[in-house]
Design an enzyme around this catalytic site. Structure first.
Site, mmCIF file in Angstrom:
data_model
loop_
_atom_site.group_PDB
_atom_site.id
_atom_site.type_symbol
_atom_site.label_atom_id
_atom_site.label_comp_id
_atom_site.label_asym_id
_atom_site.label_seq_id
_atom_site.Cartn_x
_atom_site.Cartn_y
_atom_site.Cartn_z
ATOM 1 N N ASP A 38 -2.127 -3.964 -2.243
ATOM 2 C CA ASP A 38 -0.869 -3.373 -2.732
ATOM 3 C C ASP A 38 0.360 -4.122 -2.219
ATOM 4 O O ASP A 38 1.315 -3.511 -1.722
ATOM 5 C CB ASP A 38 -0.744 -1.908 -2.292
ATOM 6 C CG ASP A 38 -2.001 -1.098 -2.530
ATOM 7 O OD1 ASP A 38 -2.737 -1.411 -3.466
ATOM 8 O OD2 ASP A 38 -2.227 -0.128 -1.775
ATOM 9 N N GLU A 209 -1.464 3.544 -12.301
ATOM 10 C CA GLU A 209 -0.714 3.564 -11.043
ATOM 11 C C GLU A 209 -0.002 2.226 -10.870
ATOM 12 O O GLU A 209 0.039 1.403 -11.786
ATOM 13 C CB GLU A 209 -1.678 3.809 -9.874
ATOM 14 C CG GLU A 209 -2.752 2.736 -9.757
ATOM 15 C CD GLU A 209 -3.913 3.122 -8.855
ATOM 16 O OE1 GLU A 209 -4.042 4.311 -8.520
ATOM 17 O OE2 GLU A 209 -4.689 2.216 -8.494
#
Length: 327
Positions: A38, A209
């Protein structure tokens, strides 16, 4: 004759050697050592920064490291820039940093506790520091967004600063994306132009997401991740609109697995080199043969556009990118 042939061969070898020496060094992929995911990428001053999730089981995922570089080739680790000890309400599952500079200070947005329903303590928090490398301290003493709105789990936030000075946060999981306008001091949200606080901008049924937004050529690019983050088909898609609130219509995928390189390529960030139209995409992926879903590494590639402003498909590599020193 023999001597002439020998000289010709020697010259060819020397030319090949010179050509090999002239090839610019590249970053290689992965660019960071260890299990990191991420990645949030930014430029602060004369250094590139990457703020990744420390990829571990949720109960152990309670600290963040950062990395900085002058040229995309040489990275310095800044350990433990934010720790759950500095956020009294965060107990587990801290991930997906978003870091911005505002009025001389640095603000580190994060998700924590992986809440599954309203009433649980957790969601999107924000911490603050005087330097990009921290140490960061909790700003609010509670989550900035700690409940479900429009079906969106409060995770995977990205903070976008528009040309008119407005600050927006785009976030969401569970196949729903919201946009909110932040107060200038990041202490709360404020109404959007249409009066709503939490506006759903889910671009397509495939959205999962990992939201991200940037502006190029006067248009707003909304990027996100599709598929499951633990699955090989994790990938990145995008849309374009004339306003940060959309409407957005999915254009297509730009980043995905390559069976010869790595799988699960997703949850990314982008870097625009200041003053240029050079762009990089920083993302995580899973090395071939790895089956542990937390075994993710951070990589970087060039990101280019066609004449219409569409993002060209990104080829994932082991090579990475050449150096691009900041002035």
């Amino acid at each position: 004759m023999v001597f002439g042939k020998w000289m010709m061969a020697a010259c060819m070898v020397a030319a090949m050697a010179a050509g090999a020496q002239a090839a610019p060094p590249t970053s290689g992929n992965p660019i960071l050592p260890g299990w990191y995911a991420d990645p949030e990428a930014a430029v602060f001053g004369n250094r590139y920064w990457i703020f990744p999730t420390t990829s571990q089981p949720y109960d152990a995922q309670t600290t963040f490291d950062a990395f900085s570089s002058p040229d995309l080739l040489h990275w310095t680790k800044h350990p433990d820039v934010l720790n759950a000890k500095a956020v009294p309400w965060a107990k587990r599952a801290m991930w997906a940093p978003a870091v911005v500079q505002n009025k001389g200070r640095y603000y580190f947005f994060f998700a924590a506790n992986d809440i599954q329903k309203d009433g649980e303590l957790g969601g999107i928090g924000v911490a603050v520091a005087d330097r990009p490398e921290g140490p960061y301290q909790d700003l609010l003493g509670k989550p900035l967004v700690g409940a479900f709105h429009n079906g969106a789990q409060p995770i995977d936030q990205f903070v976008f600063h528009d040309d008119d000075g407005a600050w927006y946060m785009i976030y969401g999981g569970w196949k729903h994306a919201n946009i909110v306008r932040l107060k200038d001091d990041f202490t709360d949200v404020q109404p959007l132009a249409d009066g709503t606080l939490f506006k759903e901008i889910t671009p397509a049924p495939e959205y999962v997401e990992g939201s991200l937004m940037f502006k190029r050529g006067g248009r707003y690019y909304f990027m996100w991740s599709e598929g499951g983050w633990g699955s090989p088909d994790y990938s990145v898609a995008y849309a374009i609109a004339d306003a940060p609130t959309g409407p957005f219509t999915r254009i297509g995928k730009v980043l995905q697995q390559d069976a010869a390189i790595a799988t699960s390529a997703g949850h990314h960030s982008v870097i625009q080199v200041p003053g240029t139209d050079r762009w990089y995409i920083v993302y995580h992926r899973r090395p071939l043969g790895e089956t542990d879903r937390n075994h993710r590494v951070t990589a970087i590639e060039r990101m280019d556009f066609d004449a219409q402003g569409h993002i060209l498909p990104v080829k994932i590599t082991h090579t990475g990118v050449p150096g691009d020193p900041l002035p």
